[in-house]
Design an enzyme around this catalytic site. Structure first.
Site, PDB file in Angstrom:
ATOM      1  N   HIS A 250      -7.177  28.093  -8.038  1.00  0.00           N
ATOM      2  CA  HIS A 250      -7.246  28.818  -9.376  1.00  0.00           C
ATOM      3  C   HIS A 250      -6.149  29.408  -9.616  1.00  0.00           C
ATOM      4  CE1 HIS A 250      -8.306  32.119  -6.615  1.00  0.00           C
ATOM      5  NE2 HIS A 250      -7.919  32.906  -7.635  1.00  0.00           N
TER       6      HIS A 250
ATOM      7  N   HIS B 175      -3.833  32.792 -12.090  1.00  0.00           N
ATOM      8  CA  HIS B 175      -3.998  33.852 -12.698  1.00  0.00           C
ATOM      9  C   HIS B 175      -2.751  34.101 -13.621  1.00  0.00           C
ATOM     10  CE1 HIS B 175      -6.846  35.698  -9.939  1.00  0.00           C
ATOM     11  NE2 HIS B 175      -6.238  35.290  -8.869  1.00  0.00           N
TER      12      HIS B 175
ATOM     13  N   HIS C 147       4.495  29.425 -12.411  1.00  0.00           N
ATOM     14  CA  HIS C 147       3.987  28.134 -12.647  1.00  0.00           C
ATOM     15  C   HIS C 147       4.328  27.176 -11.013  1.00  0.00           C
ATOM     16  CE1 HIS C 147       3.621  28.895 -16.563  1.00  0.00           C
ATOM     17  NE2 HIS C 147       3.030  27.828 -16.763  1.00  0.00           N
TER      18      HIS C 147
ATOM     19  N   CYS D  33     -12.894  32.402  -4.505  1.00  0.00           N
ATOM     20  CA  CYS D  33     -11.337  32.489  -4.526  1.00  0.00           C
ATOM     21  C   CYS D  33     -10.915  31.336  -3.504  1.00  0.00           C
ATOM     22  CB  CYS D  33     -10.745  33.888  -4.398  1.00  0.00           C
ATOM     23  SG  CYS D  33     -10.836  34.849  -5.587  1.00  0.00           S
TER      24      CYS D  33
ATOM     25  N   GLU E  85      -3.799  41.650 -10.979  1.00  0.00           N
ATOM     26  CA  GLU E  85      -3.992  39.828 -10.831  1.00  0.00           C
ATOM     27  C   GLU E  85      -5.101  39.612 -11.839  1.00  0.00           C
ATOM     28  OE1 GLU E  85      -5.129  37.995  -6.530  1.00  0.00           O
ATOM     29  OE2 GLU E  85      -6.663  38.816  -7.242  1.00  0.00           O
TER      30      GLU E  85
ATOM     31  N   HIS F 206      -3.155  29.624  -6.865  1.00  0.00           N
ATOM     32  CA  HIS F 206      -3.334  29.919  -5.291  1.00  0.00           C
ATOM     33  C   HIS F 206      -4.769  29.877  -4.998  1.00  0.00           C
ATOM     34  CE1 HIS F 206      -4.681  34.435  -5.210  1.00  0.00           C
ATOM     35  NE2 HIS F 206      -5.140  33.924  -6.286  1.00  0.00           N
TER      36      HIS F 206
HETATM   37 ZN   LIG Z   1      -6.758  34.672  -7.118  1.00  0.00          ZN
END
Ligand SMILES: [Zn+2]
Length: 142
Positions: free
Chosen positions: A27, A29, A71, A23, A131, A14
């Site tokens: 990227h 997580h 994914h 952010c 996260e 996201h």
């Molecule tokens: Zn993030």
């Protein structure tokens, strides 16, 4: 009070729309989701006698949540997000894109997930969404 606890993990990409900082870039997580299901009493008869709920029922719902996010490239459903989705759809690779009507912070996601679980008839008490290994958001309602 009895509390059942279960967890899943999923990977998701996201970015934060309208954010100044690292952010703002796409990227990923590995999210860790911990769900607590509470009850003051246990079932008194039938298949669920002596239980709050069948762990299998909770696992089934968590599996659906994992499949929903896992994914995916998750984009906020705003002008910028729709433009990016359009651009990516021009490429031969069919990316798995999920459009959501909110900025995909841990706070918004944990509230969304709480309601997804509730809608499946599970008496969810709280969800905690990590996260990163050290940052999480807990969402609960009264
Ligand atoms: Zn993030």
């Amino acid at each position: 009070m009895f509390i059942l606890k279960n967890e899943i993990q999923f990977d998701m990409a996201h970015y934060l729309s309208g954010y100044e900082g690292k952010c703002k870039n796409i990227h990923g997580h590995r999210y860790r989701l911990i769900v607590k299901v509470a009850s003051k009493t246990l079932h008194e008869g039938g298949q669920l006698r002596g239980m709050v709920d069948d762990f299998g029922n909770i696992k089934k719902v968590l599996k659906e949540i994992k499949e929903y996010f896992d994914h995916k490239l998750v984009l906020e459903d705003n002008e910028e997000g729709r433009k990016l989705a359009d651009k990516l759809s021009e490429l031969p690779n069919a990316f798995s894109i999920l459009m959501l009507p909110y900025r995909t912070t841990a706070e918004e996601m944990s509230r969304h997930i709480y309601h997804m679980i509730k809608e499946k008839g599970i008496n969810v008490r709280e969800v905690e969404l990590f996260e990163t290994p050290t940052n999480s958001c807990i969402y609960m309602e009264d």
